[in-house]
Write an enzyme that holds these catalytic residues in place. Sequence first.
Site, PDB file in Angstrom:
ATOM      1  N   ARG A  87      38.152  46.775  15.030  1.00  0.00           N
ATOM      2  CA  ARG A  87      38.692  47.894  15.809  1.00  0.00           C
ATOM      3  C   ARG A  87      40.078  47.607  16.380  1.00  0.00           C
ATOM      4  O   ARG A  87      40.969  48.467  16.341  1.00  0.00           O
ATOM      5  CB  ARG A  87      37.731  48.247  16.946  1.00  0.00           C
ATOM      6  CG  ARG A  87      38.201  49.439  17.782  1.00  0.00           C
ATOM      7  CD  ARG A  87      37.212  49.766  18.892  1.00  0.00           C
ATOM      8  NE  ARG A  87      35.984  50.344  18.374  1.00  0.00           N
ATOM      9  CZ  ARG A  87      35.796  51.646  18.130  1.00  0.00           C
ATOM     10  NH1 ARG A  87      36.778  52.507  18.332  1.00  0.00           N
ATOM     11  NH2 ARG A  87      34.637  52.077  17.679  1.00  0.00           N
ATOM     12  N   THR A 119      41.132  11.296  13.601  1.00  0.00           N
ATOM     13  CA  THR A 119      40.032  11.854  14.379  1.00  0.00           C
ATOM     14  C   THR A 119      40.071  13.364  14.188  1.00  0.00           C
ATOM     15  O   THR A 119      41.083  13.926  13.744  1.00  0.00           O
ATOM     16  CB  THR A 119      40.143  11.484  15.871  1.00  0.00           C
ATOM     17  OG1 THR A 119      38.938  11.848  16.540  1.00  0.00           O
ATOM     18  CG2 THR A 119      41.327  12.170  16.535  1.00  0.00           C
ATOM     19  N   SER A 120      38.992  14.043  14.513  1.00  0.00           N
ATOM     20  CA  SER A 120      38.909  15.478  14.251  1.00  0.00           C
ATOM     21  C   SER A 120      40.093  16.240  14.834  1.00  0.00           C
ATOM     22  O   SER A 120      40.643  17.160  14.213  1.00  0.00           O
ATOM     23  CB  SER A 120      37.606  16.045  14.829  1.00  0.00           C
ATOM     24  OG  SER A 120      36.485  15.509  14.177  1.00  0.00           O
ATOM     25  N   HIS A 131      56.141  55.460  46.312  1.00  0.00           N
ATOM     26  CA  HIS A 131      54.855  55.655  47.003  1.00  0.00           C
ATOM     27  C   HIS A 131      54.118  56.871  46.445  1.00  0.00           C
ATOM     28  O   HIS A 131      53.333  57.512  47.154  1.00  0.00           O
ATOM     29  CB  HIS A 131      55.058  55.796  48.514  1.00  0.00           C
ATOM     30  CG  HIS A 131      55.969  54.772  49.096  1.00  0.00           C
ATOM     31  ND1 HIS A 131      55.576  53.483  49.347  1.00  0.00           N
ATOM     32  CD2 HIS A 131      57.294  54.835  49.425  1.00  0.00           C
ATOM     33  CE1 HIS A 131      56.594  52.785  49.835  1.00  0.00           C
ATOM     34  NE2 HIS A 131      57.653  53.580  49.876  1.00  0.00           N
ATOM     35  N   GLN A 159      43.150  12.558  23.171  1.00  0.00           N
ATOM     36  CA  GLN A 159      42.543  12.957  21.902  1.00  0.00           C
ATOM     37  C   GLN A 159      43.045  14.334  21.477  1.00  0.00           C
ATOM     38  O   GLN A 159      42.947  14.695  20.302  1.00  0.00           O
ATOM     39  CB  GLN A 159      41.013  12.964  22.031  1.00  0.00           C
ATOM     40  CG  GLN A 159      40.298  13.140  20.707  1.00  0.00           C
ATOM     41  CD  GLN A 159      38.784  13.071  20.852  1.00  0.00           C
ATOM     42  OE1 GLN A 159      38.116  14.099  20.929  1.00  0.00           O
ATOM     43  NE2 GLN A 159      38.244  11.867  20.912  1.00  0.00           N
ATOM     44  N   SER A 205      36.976  65.071  24.896  1.00  0.00           N
ATOM     45  CA  SER A 205      35.741  64.900  25.667  1.00  0.00           C
ATOM     46  C   SER A 205      34.582  65.512  24.893  1.00  0.00           C
ATOM     47  O   SER A 205      34.731  66.565  24.278  1.00  0.00           O
ATOM     48  CB  SER A 205      35.870  65.584  27.034  1.00  0.00           C
ATOM     49  OG  SER A 205      34.607  65.695  27.670  1.00  0.00           O
TER      50      SER A 205
END
Length: 464
Positions: A15, A105-106, A153, A233, A283
Site C-alpha cells: 500500500r 563475523t556476521s 493563532h 562488533q 465517506s
Amino acid sequence: MPLDYTTYLSPFTWRYGSQEMRQVWSEVNKRRLWRQLWVALADVQMNYGLVSLAQFEDLRLHMSEVDVERALAIEAEIHHDLMAELKTFAEQAPLGGGILHLGATSMDIEDNADVLRTRKALELVLERLKTLLLMLADKIEATADVQVMAFTHLQPAEPTTLGYRLAQVAQDLLLDWEALGRVQRGLKGKGFKGAVGTSASYAELLGGAEHLLEFETRLSAALGLPFYAVSTQVYPRKQDYAVLSALTGLGGSLYKFAFDLRILQSPAFGELSEPFGRQQVGSSAMPFKRNPINAEKIDSLARALAQMPRLAWDNAAHSLLERTLDDSANRRTLLPEAFLIVDELLITMGRIIRGLVIQQYAVEHNFMIYAPFAAVERVLMALGKAGADRQAMHERLRQHALDAWSEVQAGRAIPLIDRIAADLVLQTYLSEDALRSMMDAAAHLGDAPARAHQMALTIRSTCS
C-alpha cells in the site's frame, strides 16, 4: 512473488511506498549485497594468497543466484539467517564455497550491507525530494502575487501571498534536502574488523597487524564505501539515529504543510483543495463529503515516523560494551519502514502539489472580509508619521475595529473603511481620501512577492 492475502501483510508490502524503495529493502536485495560483500572479501584476500583465482571465479559466477527458499529451509534448522545464506551460497559454489566468510563475523557482512541499502534508499529519497522542490518552485512562481490573508493563532492577521506561503514550505524542504544530503555523504560502514572490532582474526590470516590498514583500505575502495576508523562488533548505532532524525525532520516539514492544507480545505476557509477524483468516495455514509484524505494520510504516517528516532536512540544507547543483540529484531523493520513512510509522504505530497486547486472565489471573499482589518496597521503608522499620539490612535482604531468586527460576526456588511474615513479626529492628521487609500490592504504586502520569486530561483540553483 504473488501476495498471499490469507496471512498478515504489512501495508508497506503493497500500500505505502514505491516498488523501487521496496526493492532496496527486499530480502533478495539484502542477500545479493551479502554475497557481494563475501565476494569482495574473497577478492581482496586473493591478494594475500588466502583465496585462489579459481575459487574467486567460482564465487563470482554464482554470486547472483539467490535462492531464498533454500536459505529459509536451512535457517529453519540452524536458526541463523546469515549462516543459512552462507551455506546456500557455498552449495552453489562448491569450489569457492569453502573459503567464504574467512575471518569474518556476521556483522562484517550484515552491517556493511545495511549501510549500502541505507545509502541507496537515501539516494531515492533525495531524488524524489528534488523533484518535489522543483515542482514547488513552479507553483511558487505561479502564485507569488496571489493575495491571501495570513493567519496567526488561526485568526486573520495581515495579507500575504500564496506563493510566499508556499515559499516557506519550500524553504523547510530545502533545509531537509541539504540535511539528508549531508547524512548520505557521511555514511560509513563498519568495515571488516571481526567479532569485537579489533580485526584480530584478519591479523592472524594476513600474518600480522601491519597488514590490516592496507587490507581494509582495499575493501573500502572495492565497495566504494568508507569505513569507521573504530567499531565494535557493529558500526556505531548513532549513525542510524542520525539517519532517522534527518528523515523525521523531512516528515515534520511535510506534516506541517498537510496540517495547514487540512485547515485551508475546511469550509470555513475553503481557499485550497487537494485533488479529488470524480469517482472518488469521501465517506461511506455522507455522499457529499470531500475529505482531505491525502493530507490526512501524510499527517498519519508522519506521526508514526516521528516516533522512530527514539527507537534508534535506544538502540544506540543500549548497545552495551562491544555489542548486544537487542537491536537486531527491531532494526529489521525500523529502517525499511522509515524509508517507506518517507517515500509515501513524498509521493503523496507530489500528487497534492501537482493537482492543488486554488478556490479563487473563496480567496477573494476572505480577503474582502478580513483585509480591511489588517489595513488598520497602515493607518496607525501613517498617523504616527503625521504627528499623532501613537497610543491614543491605537485605542481609537481598536474601538473602530471591534465595532466593525461585531457587524461582520452578525453577517452584515463591513463598515470599517467608512467608519475610519469619516472619523473627524483622524481627519485632523490625514484627509478622508488618504485614509481610504491607506485602508487598501492589497498594497500591504511588503516584499513577499519578490521573496517568493527569489525562493524559486534559489531552489532551481541549488537543486540543478
